[in-house]
Motif scaffolding. Structure first.
Motif, PDB file in Angstrom:
ATOM      1  N   ASN A 154      11.557   1.485 -17.494  1.00  0.00           N
ATOM      2  CA  ASN A 154      12.302   2.045 -18.478  1.00  0.00           C
ATOM      3  C   ASN A 154      12.157   3.539 -18.164  1.00  0.00           C
ATOM      4  OD1 ASN A 154       9.916   3.434 -20.052  1.00  0.00           O
ATOM      5  ND2 ASN A 154       9.504   1.235 -20.453  1.00  0.00           N
ATOM      6  N   PRO A 155      12.903   4.421 -18.800  1.00  0.00           N
ATOM      7  CA  PRO A 155      13.133   5.908 -18.784  1.00  0.00           C
ATOM      8  C   PRO A 155      11.898   6.596 -18.791  1.00  0.00           C
ATOM      9  CG  PRO A 155      15.015   4.852 -20.083  1.00  0.00           C
ATOM     10  CD  PRO A 155      14.168   3.940 -19.880  1.00  0.00           C
ATOM     11  N   GLN A 156      11.053   6.110 -19.879  1.00  0.00           N
ATOM     12  CA  GLN A 156       9.739   6.596 -20.204  1.00  0.00           C
ATOM     13  C   GLN A 156       8.934   6.487 -19.074  1.00  0.00           C
ATOM     14  OE1 GLN A 156      11.287   4.733 -22.252  1.00  0.00           O
ATOM     15  NE2 GLN A 156      11.948   6.207 -24.041  1.00  0.00           N
ATOM     16  N   ALA A 157       8.882   5.213 -18.445  1.00  0.00           N
ATOM     17  CA  ALA A 157       7.900   5.068 -17.265  1.00  0.00           C
ATOM     18  C   ALA A 157       8.161   5.772 -16.240  1.00  0.00           C
ATOM     19  CB  ALA A 157       7.956   3.474 -16.972  1.00  0.00           C
ATOM     20  N   VAL A 158       9.836   5.704 -16.034  1.00  0.00           N
ATOM     21  CA  VAL A 158       9.975   6.460 -14.646  1.00  0.00           C
ATOM     22  C   VAL A 158       9.539   8.097 -14.684  1.00  0.00           C
ATOM     23  CG1 VAL A 158      12.193   7.554 -13.841  1.00  0.00           C
ATOM     24  CG2 VAL A 158      12.207   5.187 -14.187  1.00  0.00           C
ATOM     25  N   LYS A 159       9.678   8.553 -15.930  1.00  0.00           N
ATOM     26  CA  LYS A 159       9.253  10.201 -16.134  1.00  0.00           C
ATOM     27  C   LYS A 159       7.545  10.141 -15.899  1.00  0.00           C
ATOM     28  CE  LYS A 159       9.570  13.785 -19.533  1.00  0.00           C
ATOM     29  NZ  LYS A 159       9.999  14.226 -20.851  1.00  0.00           N
ATOM     30  N   ALA A 160       7.217   9.385 -16.744  1.00  0.00           N
ATOM     31  CA  ALA A 160       5.559   9.294 -16.489  1.00  0.00           C
ATOM     32  C   ALA A 160       4.933   9.096 -15.212  1.00  0.00           C
ATOM     33  CB  ALA A 160       4.901   8.193 -17.424  1.00  0.00           C
ATOM     34  N   GLN A 161       5.754   8.294 -14.457  1.00  0.00           N
ATOM     35  CA  GLN A 161       5.427   7.885 -12.899  1.00  0.00           C
ATOM     36  C   GLN A 161       6.126   8.870 -11.725  1.00  0.00           C
ATOM     37  OE1 GLN A 161       5.694   3.700 -12.533  1.00  0.00           O
ATOM     38  NE2 GLN A 161       4.519   3.312 -14.434  1.00  0.00           N
ATOM     39  N   LYS A 162       6.625   9.679 -12.175  1.00  0.00           N
ATOM     40  CA  LYS A 162       7.476  10.556 -11.366  1.00  0.00           C
ATOM     41  C   LYS A 162       6.966  10.825  -9.882  1.00  0.00           C
ATOM     42  CE  LYS A 162      10.620  14.496 -10.991  1.00  0.00           C
ATOM     43  NZ  LYS A 162      11.293  15.718 -11.688  1.00  0.00           N
ATOM     44  N   LYS A 163       5.661  11.317  -9.944  1.00  0.00           N
ATOM     45  CA  LYS A 163       4.875  11.682  -8.834  1.00  0.00           C
ATOM     46  C   LYS A 163       4.687  10.419  -7.905  1.00  0.00           C
ATOM     47  CE  LYS A 163       2.456  15.861 -10.141  1.00  0.00           C
ATOM     48  NZ  LYS A 163       1.145  16.401 -10.504  1.00  0.00           N
ATOM     49  N   LYS A 164       4.122   9.378  -8.544  1.00  0.00           N
ATOM     50  CA  LYS A 164       4.046   8.269  -7.874  1.00  0.00           C
ATOM     51  C   LYS A 164       5.169   7.478  -7.251  1.00  0.00           C
ATOM     52  CE  LYS A 164       3.299   3.451  -9.275  1.00  0.00           C
ATOM     53  NZ  LYS A 164       2.498   2.499 -10.351  1.00  0.00           N
TER      54      LYS A 164
ATOM     55  N   PRO B  82       0.743  -1.062   0.043  1.00  0.00           N
ATOM     56  CA  PRO B  82       0.137   0.123  -0.018  1.00  0.00           C
ATOM     57  C   PRO B  82       1.076   1.333  -0.053  1.00  0.00           C
ATOM     58  CG  PRO B  82       0.129  -0.962   2.298  1.00  0.00           C
ATOM     59  CD  PRO B  82       0.864  -1.972   1.277  1.00  0.00           C
ATOM     60  N   TRP B  83       0.349   2.248  -0.468  1.00  0.00           N
ATOM     61  CA  TRP B  83       0.828   3.501  -0.450  1.00  0.00           C
ATOM     62  C   TRP B  83      -0.175   4.649  -0.764  1.00  0.00           C
ATOM     63  CZ3 TRP B  83       1.157   7.273  -4.637  1.00  0.00           C
ATOM     64  CH2 TRP B  83       0.691   6.793  -5.989  1.00  0.00           C
ATOM     65  N   VAL B  84       0.201   5.761  -0.275  1.00  0.00           N
ATOM     66  CA  VAL B  84      -0.724   7.049  -0.394  1.00  0.00           C
ATOM     67  C   VAL B  84      -0.365   8.114  -1.174  1.00  0.00           C
ATOM     68  CG1 VAL B  84      -1.986   8.599   1.130  1.00  0.00           C
ATOM     69  CG2 VAL B  84      -1.624   6.403   1.845  1.00  0.00           C
ATOM     70  N   ASP B  85      -1.176   8.518  -2.274  1.00  0.00           N
ATOM     71  CA  ASP B  85      -0.535   9.670  -2.964  1.00  0.00           C
ATOM     72  C   ASP B  85      -0.580  11.033  -2.481  1.00  0.00           C
ATOM     73  OD1 ASP B  85      -3.108  10.593  -3.212  1.00  0.00           O
ATOM     74  OD2 ASP B  85      -3.600   9.693  -5.278  1.00  0.00           O
TER      75      ASP B  85
ATOM     76  N   LEU C 160       6.315   6.814  -3.458  1.00  0.00           N
ATOM     77  CA  LEU C 160       6.720   5.546  -2.826  1.00  0.00           C
ATOM     78  C   LEU C 160       8.048   5.621  -2.016  1.00  0.00           C
ATOM     79  CD1 LEU C 160       5.360   3.427  -5.842  1.00  0.00           C
ATOM     80  CD2 LEU C 160       5.033   3.049  -3.480  1.00  0.00           C
ATOM     81  N   LEU C 161       8.944   6.180  -2.687  1.00  0.00           N
ATOM     82  CA  LEU C 161      10.483   6.276  -2.291  1.00  0.00           C
ATOM     83  C   LEU C 161      10.293   7.173  -0.837  1.00  0.00           C
ATOM     84  CD1 LEU C 161      12.428   6.826  -5.598  1.00  0.00           C
ATOM     85  CD2 LEU C 161      12.052   4.627  -4.207  1.00  0.00           C
ATOM     86  N   THR C 162       9.278   7.867  -0.572  1.00  0.00           N
ATOM     87  CA  THR C 162       9.301   8.649   0.596  1.00  0.00           C
ATOM     88  C   THR C 162       8.673   7.651   1.493  1.00  0.00           C
ATOM     89  OG1 THR C 162       9.046  10.833  -0.667  1.00  0.00           O
ATOM     90  CG2 THR C 162       8.415  10.714   1.655  1.00  0.00           C
ATOM     91  N   GLN C 163       7.769   7.001   1.200  1.00  0.00           N
ATOM     92  CA  GLN C 163       7.114   6.116   2.147  1.00  0.00           C
ATOM     93  C   GLN C 163       7.783   4.830   2.482  1.00  0.00           C
ATOM     94  OE1 GLN C 163       2.847   5.962   0.957  1.00  0.00           O
ATOM     95  NE2 GLN C 163       3.037   7.835   0.111  1.00  0.00           N
ATOM     96  N   TYR C 164       8.728   4.354   1.629  1.00  0.00           N
ATOM     97  CA  TYR C 164       9.473   3.152   1.892  1.00  0.00           C
ATOM     98  C   TYR C 164      10.832   3.551   1.693  1.00  0.00           C
ATOM     99  CZ  TYR C 164       4.866   0.785   1.718  1.00  0.00           C
ATOM    100  OH  TYR C 164       3.439   0.368   2.123  1.00  0.00           O
ATOM    101  N   ASP C 165      11.681   2.946   2.404  1.00  0.00           N
ATOM    102  CA  ASP C 165      13.147   3.025   2.348  1.00  0.00           C
ATOM    103  C   ASP C 165      13.709   1.929   1.607  1.00  0.00           C
ATOM    104  OD1 ASP C 165      13.014   1.584   4.419  1.00  0.00           O
ATOM    105  OD2 ASP C 165      14.289   2.853   5.792  1.00  0.00           O
TER     106      ASP C 165
END
Length: 85
Positions: A50-60, A22-25, A64-69
Motif C-alpha cells: 500500500n502507499p503508506q508501506a511504500v513511503k515507510a520502506q522507501k530506503k529498503k 538476501p539484500w544489503v542495506d 532492493l530495486l538496485t540489487q535486483y532487477d
C-alpha cells in the motif's frame, strides 16, 4: 495480495510463495526480504504494497530495486487488478 493472486490465477500464471531473498542495506547490514509472489516462468518477484508501506520502506525498497532487477513493487489495488506480465 488477494487481488493480485486472483489476477495471476485469471491469467493462468503460475506463482509460489518464495523463500526470502538476501539484500544489503546502505550501511552494509545484510537482511532477508520476503516478497509475496514469485513467478517461476518469468523469474520475477511481485510484492504488492500500500502507499503508506511504500513511503515507510522507501530506503529498503530502493536498495532492493538496485540489487535486483526482477522485483516489481505493485503500489495500488488497481495495479493488482490490472497486472500483466
Amino acid at each position: 495480495e488477494l487481488e493480485l493472486a486472483k489476477r495471476l490465477d485469471e491469467l493462468k500464471i503460475k506463482w509460489v510463495r518464495p523463500d526470502p531473498i538476501p539484500w544489503v542495506d546502505n550501511e552494509g547490514t545484510p537482511h532477508n526480504y520476503f516478497p509475496d509472489f514469485y513467478l517461476e516462468e518469468y523469474d520475477l518477484f511481485l510484492d504488492p504494497k500500500n502507499p503508506q508501506a511504500v513511503k515507510a520502506q522507501k530506503k529498503k525498497l530502493n536498495c532492493l530495486l538496485t540489487q535486483y532487477d526482477n522485483i516489481v513493487i505493485i503500489k495500488t489495488l488497481q495495479e493488482c487488478k490490472d497486472y500483466t506480465v
